[in-house]
Design an enzyme around this catalytic site. Sequence first.
Site, PDB file in Angstrom:
ATOM      1  N   HIS A  41      -1.328 -12.318  -2.394  1.00 28.01           N
ATOM      2  CA  HIS A  41      -2.510 -13.199  -1.757  1.00 28.01           C
ATOM      3  C   HIS A  41      -2.109 -14.446  -1.571  1.00 28.01           C
ATOM      4  O   HIS A  41      -3.019 -15.562  -1.219  1.00 28.01           O
ATOM      5  CB  HIS A  41      -3.671 -12.942  -2.651  1.00 28.01           C
ATOM      6  CG  HIS A  41      -4.236 -11.412  -2.575  1.00 28.01           C
ATOM      7  ND1 HIS A  41      -5.250 -11.210  -3.501  1.00 28.01           N
ATOM      8  CD2 HIS A  41      -3.804 -10.447  -1.738  1.00 28.01           C
ATOM      9  CE1 HIS A  41      -5.419  -9.795  -3.157  1.00 28.01           C
ATOM     10  NE2 HIS A  41      -4.379  -9.624  -2.207  1.00 28.01           N
TER      11      HIS A  41
ATOM     12  N   HIS B 272       0.850  -1.267   0.052  1.00 34.04           N
ATOM     13  CA  HIS B 272       0.116   0.133   0.108  1.00 34.04           C
ATOM     14  C   HIS B 272       0.887   1.279   0.065  1.00 34.04           C
ATOM     15  O   HIS B 272       0.376   2.333  -0.461  1.00 34.04           O
ATOM     16  CB  HIS B 272      -0.831   0.165   1.063  1.00 34.04           C
ATOM     17  CG  HIS B 272      -2.150  -1.109   0.913  1.00 34.04           C
ATOM     18  ND1 HIS B 272      -3.288  -0.789   1.526  1.00 34.04           N
ATOM     19  CD2 HIS B 272      -2.186  -2.216   0.305  1.00 34.04           C
ATOM     20  CE1 HIS B 272      -4.247  -1.873   1.087  1.00 34.04           C
ATOM     21  NE2 HIS B 272      -3.541  -2.605   0.358  1.00 34.04           N
TER      22      HIS B 272
HETATM   23  C1  HEM Z   1      -4.983  -8.275   1.823  1.00 34.71           C
HETATM   24  C2  HEM Z   1      -7.561  -6.263  -1.943  1.00 34.71           C
HETATM   25  C3  HEM Z   1      -3.415  -6.723  -4.726  1.00 34.71           C
HETATM   26  C4  HEM Z   1      -1.057  -8.282  -0.629  1.00 34.71           C
HETATM   27  C5  HEM Z   1      -5.880  -7.461   1.066  1.00 34.71           C
HETATM   28  C6  HEM Z   1      -7.395  -7.262   1.539  1.00 34.71           C
HETATM   29  C7  HEM Z   1      -7.884  -6.888   0.476  1.00 34.71           C
HETATM   30  C8  HEM Z   1      -7.246  -6.819  -0.667  1.00 34.71           C
HETATM   31  C9  HEM Z   1      -9.566  -6.190   0.420  1.00 34.71           C
HETATM   32  C10 HEM Z   1      -7.850  -7.445   2.858  1.00 34.71           C
HETATM   33  C11 HEM Z   1      -7.421  -6.449   3.738  1.00 34.71           C
HETATM   34  C12 HEM Z   1      -8.073  -6.788   5.119  1.00 34.71           C
HETATM   35  O1  HEM Z   1      -9.013  -6.769   5.232  1.00 34.71           O
HETATM   36  O2  HEM Z   1      -7.086  -7.140   6.159  1.00 34.71           O
HETATM   37  C13 HEM Z   1      -6.582  -6.664  -3.088  1.00 34.71           C
HETATM   38  C14 HEM Z   1      -6.885  -6.069  -4.526  1.00 34.71           C
HETATM   39  C15 HEM Z   1      -5.762  -6.040  -5.108  1.00 34.71           C
HETATM   40  C16 HEM Z   1      -4.539  -6.475  -4.332  1.00 34.71           C
HETATM   41  C17 HEM Z   1      -8.262  -5.632  -4.809  1.00 34.71           C
HETATM   42  C18 HEM Z   1      -5.442  -6.008  -6.533  1.00 34.71           C
HETATM   43  C19 HEM Z   1      -6.565  -6.387  -7.491  1.00 34.71           C
HETATM   44  C20 HEM Z   1      -2.323  -7.075  -3.884  1.00 34.71           C
HETATM   45  C21 HEM Z   1      -1.024  -7.100  -4.172  1.00 34.71           C
HETATM   46  C22 HEM Z   1      -0.353  -7.535  -2.924  1.00 34.71           C
HETATM   47  C23 HEM Z   1      -1.272  -7.697  -1.853  1.00 34.71           C
HETATM   48  C24 HEM Z   1      -0.372  -6.665  -5.480  1.00 34.71           C
HETATM   49  C25 HEM Z   1       0.975  -7.699  -2.608  1.00 34.71           C
HETATM   50  C26 HEM Z   1       2.031  -7.900  -3.726  1.00 34.71           C
HETATM   51  C27 HEM Z   1      -1.979  -8.363   0.451  1.00 34.71           C
HETATM   52  C28 HEM Z   1      -1.709  -9.336   1.583  1.00 34.71           C
HETATM   53  C29 HEM Z   1      -2.889  -9.174   2.282  1.00 34.71           C
HETATM   54  C30 HEM Z   1      -3.935  -8.293   1.443  1.00 34.71           C
HETATM   55  C31 HEM Z   1      -0.228  -9.730   2.061  1.00 34.71           C
HETATM   56  C32 HEM Z   1      -2.989  -9.807   3.739  1.00 34.71           C
HETATM   57  C33 HEM Z   1      -2.628  -8.816   4.863  1.00 34.71           C
HETATM   58  C34 HEM Z   1      -2.978  -9.472   6.069  1.00 34.71           C
HETATM   59  O3  HEM Z   1      -3.113 -10.880   6.229  1.00 34.71           O
HETATM   60  O4  HEM Z   1      -3.112  -8.771   7.119  1.00 34.71           O
HETATM   61  N1  HEM Z   1      -5.602  -7.320  -0.553  1.00 34.71           N
HETATM   62  N2  HEM Z   1      -5.269  -6.977  -3.160  1.00 34.71           N
HETATM   63  N3  HEM Z   1      -2.692  -7.473  -2.487  1.00 34.71           N
HETATM   64  N4  HEM Z   1      -3.261  -8.057   0.442  1.00 34.71           N
HETATM   65 FE1  HEM Z   1      -4.304  -7.264  -1.303  1.00 34.71          FE
END
Ligand code: HEM
Length: 694
Positions: free
Chosen positions: A246, A83
């Site tokens: 993810h 982010h």
């Molecule tokens: C978590 C959306 C791309 C890494 C999340 C969450 C959402 C989300 C809604 C949940 C946040 C929460 O409720 O804690 C998206 C969307 C993406 C995207 C719409 C693009 C289409 C990415 C990318 C990365 C990433 C590119 C890293 C390379 C993560 C990680 C979590 C996460 C590691 C988990 C965090 C945790 O476990 O606390 N993402 N994301 N995301 N995202 Fe994404």
Amino acid sequence: MLRKALLLASPLLSLGACPFGGEQGVLPDGHPAVAQETYAAALGDLDLDLVRSDLKALFLNSQDHWPADLGNYAPFFVRLTWHCTGTYRSSDGRGGCEGGRQRFEPERSWADNTNLDKARALLWPVKARYGDAISWGDLMVLAGTTAIESMGGPVLGFCAGRLDDKDGSESIELGPSEEQEAVAPCVLNGTCVSPLGSTTVGLIYVNPEGPMGNPIPAESALQVRDSFGRMGMNDSETVALIGGGHAFGKVHGACPAGAGPSPKEDPLNPYPGLCGTGKGKDTFTSGFEGPWTTTPNQWSNLYFNDLFNNDWEVHVGPGGHHQWRIPNATGPMAGIMRLTTDIALLHDPAGIYQKIVKEFAADQAKFDNAFAHAWYKLTSRDMGPALRCLGQVAAPPFPWHPSLPARSSEFPPAWPQVKASLKEMARGYSKPIFPADVFSGQSYYGGLFLQLAWRCASTFRQTDYRGGCNGARIRFSPEKDWPANAELDGVLKVLDGVKARFGEALSWSDLIILAGTVAVEEAGGLPMSFCGGRTDATDGSGSELLTPRLSPGPGTDLAFLVDGMKVMGLTRREFVALVGGGHTLGQMHASRSGFISGPWTSSPSRFNNEYFTNLLTEVYQEVSVQSGEKKYKAVGKQLFMLKTDLFFKADPEFRIHVEEFALDNQAFLESYRAAWTKLVRSDRFDDPTGKLCE
Ligand code: HEM
């Protein structure tokens, strides 16, 4: 001892000649080159492996005030880094983790950054231990990168060197703000278009639930491509990043009640969480709930395998939002989920994402390689050219890190002779290849030299350190084809002879800057130091990002002018001095910009403050021109102004500098010298403190 004493304890660097506009002396405290060099020295003394081991210990040390999912914060930090870096947009180079501005408004209160205040708070003991030896911007990038490594993921390196900002003002143009609305309005939030970086102001990319919250995967795929494209990511990088990110962690949305007020709304108790205890299993962050895989703390390509090999159905999760599950799944698989943006990778109308998903599902090594490169790109573009990367830099330089050839072994040329040739040419004979302007019966190329140098240097973007005259890409497409550069190839031809005379010792980029500098000095400007050593690119690649990106609409031009000035990293005073100084010499040319030819001043080959006195004393009336760009003529005189010139008079914050310069020629000359040397040195990452200056 954690790090050695700073080599540069003094904030003042002694230099024989000041390359930054003053006569002699030192770079002032707070000068970016000093701050950068001081930080580079501190970072060079820092044991980054030690910081990484502290981070790894931190990931596994769950705290009661914000318990880690499954005892490991690592996925949380991957999200923090994503982010911070994912705000980068190629349209104007804004965003990215430099400045560490996620700590400030507006970014810290973006809906996407919900609960990341907790991640930054968890990082504080590490920040406190190393102090100024690692900036917040760098630490936030290192945290996610180390987190990936700690979970077995592939990592290429760590591009460090970010300086921290003192506030979030550099993010104001990302929105939501009046400034963003003026130059990049978003009519309906959720359907925002470039030059904004995301489809939704306040998210860093795209709505996870689907366009405007509608869970329609094929439409979501279009948005994903669009928004990742605005970050400069291709299809393979996009899929690798989404599936790689993810591979880890989970989404949080225990109940529909929400996260509570943002830091902007309640700075003392932001995001308290309105479900149960508000933390642990009761956390509400995005409002979706569940992990992507059954092993969320471990690197794998399960994200792609499970995505590709199962059917998925939409339902409303416990947080009240649409999300996707495997129908009739049992055991651990019953708990895994997908967002609409994840399912979108199976429904790309172009049919491309599906193929990449299949490839990554079948080939772990291919996925590892793609993710490692895409992550390094994501976390280093805000740093600009490869030369700016410090720390544990991955080699070789990658295409997203523009780099230039090495300096010729014949460098330097005999500068006094080069200068003498240019001085002679400024008022020398007109060449048939490109006729000179004629003022008071005398041929004059000085204005054209200055214009060429300005057009070459003014592509510089302080936002992501791209552009500038180093490389002299103005000789190639696309820059040479930009309308504002029309006929400048003719000026290059005029300079051909000088280039040929000094050969490899003299680069085109040094020649162009020196020609503009000599033109000012020769016409009466103050003597300026010259810092040679630029080299020439072999083509125009990289310049496509620098295309003037915003076409001003009626009534919005002032905001566009200010925006362009900020992207270049200039203050109002510097900008007024530069534009006014530039328009002091030479004239407008009918062949290039409509049917008017004529100068701004009555002495267009003398460098003085007449532009400013004219602006304030003459009465200008609009004259129509073919190109549609308005021009203004002084009543009863053959003196002209552009609309942008008149903004300097009309806008009070510009006008105070116009008045100052009109009243004080010396103040103008000094300000011009300072602003010009700042501009033409802003891309000298090869020589930040001016060791090559004459
Ligand atoms: C978590 C959306 C791309 C890494 C999340 C969450 C959402 C989300 C809604 C949940 C946040 C929460 O409720 O804690 C998206 C969307 C993406 C995207 C719409 C693009 C289409 C990415 C990318 C990365 C990433 C590119 C890293 C390379 C993560 C990680 C979590 C996460 C590691 C988990 C965090 C945790 O476990 O606390 N993402 N994301 N995301 N995202 Fe994404």
